[in-house]
Scaffold this motif. Structure first.
Motif, PDB file in Angstrom:
ATOM      1  N   LEU A  69      -5.090  -1.287  -3.810  1.00  0.00           N
ATOM      2  CA  LEU A  69      -5.652  -0.383  -2.860  1.00  0.00           C
ATOM      3  C   LEU A  69      -6.915  -1.152  -2.355  1.00  0.00           C
ATOM      4  N   GLU A  70      -7.726  -1.556  -3.294  1.00  0.00           N
ATOM      5  CA  GLU A  70      -9.002  -2.381  -3.049  1.00  0.00           C
ATOM      6  C   GLU A  70      -8.753  -3.446  -2.527  1.00  0.00           C
ATOM      7  N   TYR A  71      -7.757  -4.336  -2.774  1.00  0.00           N
ATOM      8  CA  TYR A  71      -7.504  -5.440  -2.117  1.00  0.00           C
ATOM      9  C   TYR A  71      -7.282  -5.292  -0.677  1.00  0.00           C
TER      10      TYR A  71
ATOM     11  N   ASP B 196     -18.444  -7.520  -1.727  1.00  0.00           N
ATOM     12  CA  ASP B 196     -18.439  -6.958  -2.890  1.00  0.00           C
ATOM     13  C   ASP B 196     -19.395  -5.520  -2.887  1.00  0.00           C
ATOM     14  N   ALA B 197     -20.485  -5.620  -1.877  1.00  0.00           N
ATOM     15  CA  ALA B 197     -21.087  -4.447  -1.236  1.00  0.00           C
ATOM     16  C   ALA B 197     -20.565  -3.545  -0.531  1.00  0.00           C
ATOM     17  N   ALA B 198     -19.595  -4.499   0.472  1.00  0.00           N
ATOM     18  CA  ALA B 198     -18.714  -3.581   1.291  1.00  0.00           C
ATOM     19  C   ALA B 198     -17.800  -2.668   0.547  1.00  0.00           C
ATOM     20  N   ALA B 199     -17.310  -3.095  -0.477  1.00  0.00           N
ATOM     21  CA  ALA B 199     -16.455  -2.533  -1.331  1.00  0.00           C
ATOM     22  C   ALA B 199     -17.125  -1.466  -1.984  1.00  0.00           C
ATOM     23  N   VAL B 200     -18.104  -1.654  -2.406  1.00  0.00           N
ATOM     24  CA  VAL B 200     -19.066  -0.292  -3.163  1.00  0.00           C
ATOM     25  C   VAL B 200     -19.194   0.549  -2.198  1.00  0.00           C
ATOM     26  N   ALA B 201     -19.899   0.330  -0.920  1.00  0.00           N
ATOM     27  CA  ALA B 201     -20.408   1.267   0.166  1.00  0.00           C
ATOM     28  C   ALA B 201     -19.267   1.960   0.848  1.00  0.00           C
ATOM     29  N   GLY B 202     -18.050   1.087   0.779  1.00  0.00           N
ATOM     30  CA  GLY B 202     -16.832   1.686   1.470  1.00  0.00           C
ATOM     31  C   GLY B 202     -16.105   2.647   0.561  1.00  0.00           C
ATOM     32  N   ARG B 203     -16.344   2.749  -0.514  1.00  0.00           N
ATOM     33  CA  ARG B 203     -15.669   3.288  -1.810  1.00  0.00           C
ATOM     34  C   ARG B 203     -14.182   2.995  -1.661  1.00  0.00           C
ATOM     35  N   TYR B 204     -13.738   1.715  -1.737  1.00  0.00           N
ATOM     36  CA  TYR B 204     -12.503   1.132  -1.596  1.00  0.00           C
ATOM     37  C   TYR B 204     -11.530   2.036  -2.443  1.00  0.00           C
ATOM     38  N   ALA B 205     -11.859   2.197  -3.760  1.00  0.00           N
ATOM     39  CA  ALA B 205     -10.799   2.847  -4.613  1.00  0.00           C
ATOM     40  C   ALA B 205     -10.726   4.364  -4.380  1.00  0.00           C
ATOM     41  N   GLU B 206     -11.332   5.125  -3.549  1.00  0.00           N
ATOM     42  CA  GLU B 206     -11.255   6.429  -3.058  1.00  0.00           C
ATOM     43  C   GLU B 206     -10.396   6.415  -1.779  1.00  0.00           C
TER      44      GLU B 206
ATOM     45  N   LEU C  82       0.861  -1.126  -0.046  1.00  0.00           N
ATOM     46  CA  LEU C  82       0.162  -0.173  -0.202  1.00  0.00           C
ATOM     47  C   LEU C  82       0.956   1.264  -0.059  1.00  0.00           C
ATOM     48  N   SER C  83       2.109   1.131   0.373  1.00  0.00           N
ATOM     49  CA  SER C  83       3.219   2.294   0.230  1.00  0.00           C
ATOM     50  C   SER C  83       3.434   2.357  -1.284  1.00  0.00           C
ATOM     51  N   GLY C  84       3.384   1.561  -1.770  1.00  0.00           N
ATOM     52  CA  GLY C  84       3.743   1.459  -3.159  1.00  0.00           C
ATOM     53  C   GLY C  84       5.335   1.174  -3.410  1.00  0.00           C
ATOM     54  N   VAL C  85       5.935   0.596  -2.420  1.00  0.00           N
ATOM     55  CA  VAL C  85       7.131   0.185  -2.417  1.00  0.00           C
ATOM     56  C   VAL C  85       7.264  -1.382  -3.140  1.00  0.00           C
ATOM     57  N   VAL C  86       6.228  -2.205  -2.940  1.00  0.00           N
ATOM     58  CA  VAL C  86       6.215  -3.267  -3.443  1.00  0.00           C
ATOM     59  C   VAL C  86       5.130  -3.410  -4.444  1.00  0.00           C
TER      60      VAL C  86
END
Length: 185
Positions: free
Chosen positions: A75-77, A109-119, A48-52
């Motif tokens: 990020l979404e994962y 999948d609903a959690a990903a949408v509701a949590g706006r994972y990509a944002e 998540l830091s972009g190092v790996v």
């Protein structure tokens, strides 16, 4: 294109190695679950830091990029892994406090949408993931003796002991490291 919901019943990972990521739940001693979880969370922190990163630039922005429109970004994962840690902390506590609990359903999948994972902000997700993993690892470290045999189930009837829940859970963050290209088979 949206993500196609995963409808697989992954409980088979308790019986045989995952052909995709190589994880072999049955080979993990229960005492190693906390340490492996903490090590996996540390790998996620680096992702998540972009190092790996593989197949692209090692930048924080790279973690937001989906490899294909129908596949989650790192990020979404990472958000998913954080939320799975939280969910399984609750399930572990429920197993230890109640007789034969039935776990509440959770639609990832609903959690990903509701949590706006990509944002979400990768650094914050990393910190939250590490904290959630530490809480769950602490929970497993506190399990003793006969507590490992306490049972519960999902609403679909899948049965778990505390021990099998830990092994089953551990496959998720490991498998998703494979999904984002950190682990190779």
């Amino acid at each position: 294109m949206t993500i196609i919901p995963d409808r697989k019943n992954w409980t088979w990972v308790l019986e045989r190695a995952c052909p995709e990521c190589g994880f072999a739940a049955q080979s993990i001693p229960r005492e190693q679950i906390p340490a492996r979880l903490r090590a996996c969370a540390d790998q996620w922190r680096l992702v998540l830091s972009g190092v790996v990163m593989t197949g692209g630039a090692a930048t924080a922005e790279a973690v937001r990029q989906r490899p294909r429109p129908d596949v989650w970004s790192p990020l979404e994962y990472g958000c998913h892994v954080r939320d799975v840690c939280r969910r399984f902390s609750d399930r572990l506590a429920q197993l230890l406090a109640e007789e034969a609990p039935v776990f509440a359903d959770w639609d990832q999948d609903a959690a990903a949408v509701a949590g706006r994972y990509a944002e979400q902000e990768p650094a914050r997700v990393a910190a939250e993931l590490v904290a959630a993993a530490a809480r769950l690892a602490d929970g497993f470290e506190a399990v003793t003796g006969e507590q490992w045999r306490r049972t519960g189930s999902r609403s679909d009837g899948a049965q778990f002991t505390v021990e099998s829940l830990g092994r089953y859970f551990l496959h998720d963050p490991v498998h998703h490291l494979h999904d984002v290209g950190v682990l190779r088979r």
